[in-house]
Design a protein around this motif. Structure first.
Motif: not given
Length: 348
Positions: A91-92, A122-125, A273-274
């Motif tokens: 999932l990550i 930004l999308l992930i944030f 992010i990674v």
């Protein structure tokens, strides 16, 4: 009713986002992919949808917690309890995979270099922010994005009516996209089913979700390749909430493991992010696909061969014994062998 609509919204957002991210929707042969998509959604995805239903209905818990009593009941090795952790890792990777996709379109019209490099992060944030608020309470409002995205994509589509026979490699590509898009055995179905009213038969909870993914997938493939700023905007909105759902699934299970909410979501944000950074490398796709297939195979082995037959039969409660036997053959043989074929095709 609200919970059912929220679940349908969730699988619709995930299907739209991942079908575009896998490149299936934008392929020149998107119409040729439709019957293959329908085939694999029927023979592979449909049996797999009942795995998480069996886990949830047996334990009333999400997979990360459910595997503990289930392995104890089945006298199975405790190493099987690592399986939900492997699903969480997938999932990550899917979060990074989904967020990385819009960069190729942003680069074509955005002038600021910073925007080009930061758009995926930004999308992930923003997705983690929505997940923090709670996607279950937001889904009933954001479901409207699904018809909007389909309409926007339909209006900006470059329709290509080319149809031809597919090669073996193209069959494998569609099969892989089907399994990735369905996010099966990764905890999403369990997260959606757990809050729905308990029904007599598992099929009443599962089939509407599977049917929604199948139909939305066919609509996306019918529309095909789209481009332009409106398309990117519609994808971004859908992807933000799709990623938020995936993040919420992970964080919810971590919190039930007594991990505090800020740490759970902070960890998902950092790992997302990674994964987004690593998604730029070509080997990332192979790793993601390999781990997804490995997770599916192991879940099929656990539910089909290790979990007690009486427990599975009671949890699913199929209306006819013949349907249960057909499903069991699919989980024990058809799905694992097909997944193994796809796994070997990645390296041969």
């Amino acid at each position: 009713m609200n919970q059912s609509l929220s679940a349908i919204s969730a699988v619709s957002l995930i299907t739209i986002s991942l079908l575009h991210a896998t490149g299936l929707a934008g392929h020149a042969l998107h119409l040729s992919f439709m019957p293959v998509w329908l085939l694999f959604m029927t023979i592979i995805a449909l049996p797999l949808t009942f795995i998480e239903a069996a886990i949830v209905r047996r334990t009333q818990q999400l997979p990360l917690q459910a595997l503990v009593p289930m392995t104890r009941d089945a006298d199975a090795k405790t190493t099987w309890r690592l399986l939900p952790w492997l699903a969480g890792l997938v999932l990550i990777l899917l979060i990074g995979y989904t967020a990385q996709y819009p960069k190729q379109y942003i680069a074509s019209w955005a002038q600021q270099a910073v925007l080009k490099e930061s758009i995926s992060y930004l999308l992930i944030f923003f997705a983690i922010g929505f997940a923090w608020v709670g996607m279950r309470r937001l889904l009933k409002y954001v479901g409207v994005l699904v018809p909007i995205a389909l309409i926007v994509n339909g209006l900006s589509a470059k329709y290509n009516f080319q149809i031809q026979l597919l090669t073996v490699e193209q069959w494998q590509m569609v099969a892989m996209a089907t399994l990735l898009t369905s996010v099966l055995t990764l905890g999403v179905y369990a997260w959606l089913i757990l809050v729905q009213p308990q029904s007599t038969h598992a099929s009443r909870s599962v089939l509407p979700l599977w049917l929604t993914q199948t139909v939305i997938g066919l609509l996306v493939l019918t529309i095909g390749h789209t481009s332009g700023q409106l398309y990117v905007a519609s994808y971004m909105f859908c992807a933000v909430f799709a990623v938020a759902i995936l993040a919420d699934v992970i964080a919810a299970q971590l919190q039930l493991k007594s991990i505090q909410k800020p740490i759970a979501f902070g960890g998902v944000l950092l790992l997302g992010i990674v994964a987004c950074y690593l998604a730029e490398y070509q080997i990332f796709d192979t790793v993601l696909q390999s781990l997804s297939l490995l997770t599916m195979i192991l879940y099929c082995v656990f539910v089909g061969w290790i979990m007690k037959i009486s427990h599975v039969r009671k949890a699913l409660n199929f209306s006819h014994e013949g349907i249960y036997n057909l499903w069991r053959v699919a989980i024990r043989l058809v799905v694992p062998l097909t997944s193994l074929w796809l796994l070997l095709s990645l390296f041969i």
